[in-house]
Design a protein around this motif. Structure first.
Motif, PDB file in Angstrom:
ATOM      1  N   CYS A 140       0.821  -1.208   0.000  1.00 49.08           N
ATOM      2  CA  CYS A 140       0.000   0.000   0.000  1.00 49.08           C
ATOM      3  C   CYS A 140       0.857   1.261   0.000  1.00 49.08           C
ATOM      4  O   CYS A 140       0.577   2.223  -0.722  1.00 49.08           O
ATOM      5  CB  CYS A 140      -0.906   0.007   1.233  1.00 49.08           C
ATOM      6  N   ALA A 144       1.100   4.113  -2.961  1.00 44.22           N
ATOM      7  CA  ALA A 144       0.871   5.535  -2.714  1.00 44.22           C
ATOM      8  C   ALA A 144       2.054   6.372  -3.190  1.00 44.22           C
ATOM      9  O   ALA A 144       1.889   7.420  -3.826  1.00 44.22           O
ATOM     10  CB  ALA A 144       0.613   5.772  -1.226  1.00 44.22           C
ATOM     11  N   ILE A 251      -4.095   6.334   3.275  1.00 41.92           N
ATOM     12  CA  ILE A 251      -4.060   4.871   3.182  1.00 41.92           C
ATOM     13  C   ILE A 251      -5.023   4.325   4.226  1.00 41.92           C
ATOM     14  O   ILE A 251      -4.902   4.639   5.410  1.00 41.92           O
ATOM     15  CB  ILE A 251      -2.645   4.324   3.424  1.00 41.92           C
ATOM     16  N   VAL A 280      -5.423   5.215  -1.112  1.00 46.84           N
ATOM     17  CA  VAL A 280      -5.206   3.780  -1.288  1.00 46.84           C
ATOM     18  C   VAL A 280      -6.100   3.051  -0.294  1.00 46.84           C
ATOM     19  O   VAL A 280      -5.910   3.177   0.923  1.00 46.84           O
ATOM     20  CB  VAL A 280      -3.722   3.403  -1.071  1.00 46.84           C
ATOM     21  N   TRP A 307      -7.259   4.336  -5.375  1.00 47.08           N
ATOM     22  CA  TRP A 307      -6.807   2.994  -5.770  1.00 47.08           C
ATOM     23  C   TRP A 307      -7.475   1.959  -4.879  1.00 47.08           C
ATOM     24  O   TRP A 307      -7.334   1.999  -3.659  1.00 47.08           O
ATOM     25  CB  TRP A 307      -5.292   2.921  -5.630  1.00 47.08           C
TER      26      TRP A 307
END
Length: 414
Positions: A140, A144, A251, A280, A307
Motif C-alpha cells: 500500500c 501511494a 491509506i 489507497v 486505488w
C-alpha cells in the motif's frame, strides 16, 4: 504420508502454498511432497527448484495425498477428485465460499480455513492473515508513493527546499503499521488513527504521530476493533475530515475477517483533498473503507485518485508465498504426531483449539457452527420429554428461603 501442493486456479492469484526452501522441513517430518506442475510459476519458482529440494513434480499430485495445501480454496473439480478423508489447508472465507463448503462436505473432505485459526499466542506462527497483511501494508505504501506526483521525503537543495509529503493512515493493525513504517522509511510525515486504545502507542513506536480524537476506544476480541454505532462513526468521520483534507496521500487498512469493512471515509471527505492527492483503500474487496473505491481499479473522486486494493498480497507473490508457506508448515507440524514406534504420522488432534477452531468440514459434516447454520439452518430444538407421574411432586414444595439464593458475600452481610 503425502502432501500435495496445488496449482492455483483463481484468476489473479500468483502465490503458492509451499516454496522450495521449506520442502525439506516437510520431508524431515516424514512426508512425501508432490507439487502440481507450474504451481510456483507466477511466484517465479520453476518446477526444477522443487525437484532439487526433494519434491516430486507430478500431474497426479493429488492421488493418495493425505493433505492438500493451497492459497485459495480448491475448485469444485479439484475437490471432487480427492479421496474421502483427505484434509485441505487454504484460505476459505466461509461467508463468500458457501458453495465450496458444500462441495467439501459432500466430498467427505476435512477442510481447514487459515483465517479461522484462533488469535492466540501459540498460533501466531500459523497466522496467515497477519503474514499476508504484512505484505499488503508494505505494498500500500509503495503504491501511494508511486502514484503521488511528488517526493515522499524532505529535500533541501541549493535550488530550494521540497517539503515532505504528508500521509494519513487509518487502521493500525498489522497492515496499517507496516504501511506507516514503510512511508516513514521513505521520508514522509505520517499521521495515523485507530479506534483501539493500544494503537496510539504502537503508532508512535513506528515514528508516526497518533491522531487522537475525543472519542471512546473500541477494543474487540482477538485484537480486532469492535463494531461502532452509526452516531460514533459519523462523529469520527467529522473529526477526521481536516486531517484527510490536509493529506497528500491517505491509506486505509481497517478490516475485520468475514465482515464488511467499516466505512471510514465518505466521498465528501475525499472531495476536500487537494489536487494531485492519492487514496489507497486496502479494504476495497470487502466493501471498502472509502466510499466509491472499486476493487482492482483506480477511480477519480474530486481531485484525488482512489486505488482500490484487490488481492494485494498476490501483487508481491515471492515474499507473500514464503511467509504463507511457513504458516502452512507450522500448521502441518501441529497436525503431525509420533506413533508407538516413533514414526511420524498425520494425526490431527482435534482437542487442540487451533485445529478445532480452524476446521470447517469433517466426515461429511460442516463442523464450523456459524457456517453450518448459514448453509443448513439452525438445528431444530429437541422436543421436551412428556411428563410422567414420577415428574409430579406428591405435595407442594415448602417455600424457599430467599436468603439461601443470595451470593455468599451478600448472605454473610445479612
Amino acid at each position: 504420508m503425502k502432501i500435495a501442493v496445488a496449482k492455483e486456479t483463481r484468476d489473479g492469484e500468483a502465490r503458492v502454498a509451499v516454496v522450495p526452501e521449506l520442502v525439506g522441513k516437510l520431508t524431515g517430518l516424514g512426508y512425501d511432497v508432490a507439487v502440481e506442475p507450474g504451481a510456483g510459476l507466477h511466484a517465479l519458482i520453476a518446477d526444477g527448484e522443487y525437484a532439487e529440494a526433494g519434491a516430486t513434480v507430478d500431474d497426479a499430485a493429488f492421488e493418495g495425498a493425505d493433505l492438500v495445501v493451497s492459497v485459495q480454496p480448491l475448485s469444485a473439480q479439484q475437490i471432487r477428485g480427492l479421496a474421502r478423508g483427505t484434509t485441505t489447508i487454504s484460505f476459505l472465507p466461509v461467508n463468500q465460499e458457501q458453495q465450496t463448503v458444500v462441495e467439501l462436505r459432500d466430498a467427505g473432505v476435512t477442510a481447514h480455513a487459515v483465517e479461522l485459526i484462533p488469535r492466540i499466542s501459540r498460533a501466531q506462527s500459523m497466522d496467515g492473515l497477519s503474514s499476508q497483511a504484512l505484505v499488503a501494508g508494505y505494498r500500500c505504501a509503495i503504491v501511494a508513493a508511486g502514484m503521488l506526483r511528488r517526493f515522499f521525503p524532505l529535500n533541501m537543495t541549493a535550488a530550494g527546499t521540497v517539503q515532505a509529503a504528508e500521509i494519513v493512515v487509518l487502521g493500525a493493525g498489522v497492515a496499517g503499521l507496516q504501511a506507516i513504517a514503510t512511508a516513514k522509511r521513505l521520508g514522509a510525515v505520517v499521521r495515523a488513527y485507530d479506534v483501539r486504545a493500544a494503537a496510539a502507542e504502537e503508532i508512535r513506536s513506528m515514528g508516526a504521530k497518533a491522531i487522537e480524537l475525543d472519542l471512546e476506544t473500541l477494543e474487540g476480541a482477538g485484537g480486532y476493533a469492535r463494531e461502532m454505532t452509526e452516531d460514533r462513526a459519523d462523529r469520527q468521520r467529522e473529526l477526521l475530515t481536516p486531517y484527510i483534507a490536509a493529506a497528500d496521500a491517505l491509506i486505509t487498512t481497517a478490516a475485520v475477517p468475514g465482515r464488511p469493512a467499516p466505512l471510514l471515509v465518505t466521498r465528501d471527505m475525499v472531495e476536500q483533498m487537494k489536487p494531485g492527492s492519492v487514496v489507497v483503500d486496502l479494504a476495497s474487496e470487502s466493501g471498502g473503507n472509502v466510499e466509491g473505491s472499486v476493487a482492482g481499479e483506480v477511480v477519480r473522486i474530486g481531485n484525488a485518485q482512489v486505488w482500490g486494493g484487490r488481492n494485494v498480497p498476490s501483487q508481491m507473490p515471492g515474499p507473500a508465498s514464503k511467509l504463507y508457506a511457513q504458516n502452512v508448515v507450522n500448521l502441518v507440524t501441529l497436525m503431525t504426531a509420533k506413533d508407538d514406534e516413533g514414526s511420524s504420522v498425520f494425526s490431527p488432534d482435534y482437542a487442540d483449539e487451533i485445529l478445532s477452531g480452524s476446521c470447517v468440514t469433517q466426515d461429511g459434516r460442516i463442523v464450523h457452527e456459524p457456517t453450518r447454520e448459514a448453509i443448513e439452518g439452525a438445528p431444530a430444538p429437541e422436543p421436551e420429554p412428556a411428563a410422567t407421574s414420577d415428574d409430579v411432586p406428591d405435595e407442594p414444595s415448602a417455600p424457599q428461603d430467599p436468603q439461601l439464593d443470595l451470593p455468599y458475600d451478600q448472605e454473610a452481610d445479612q
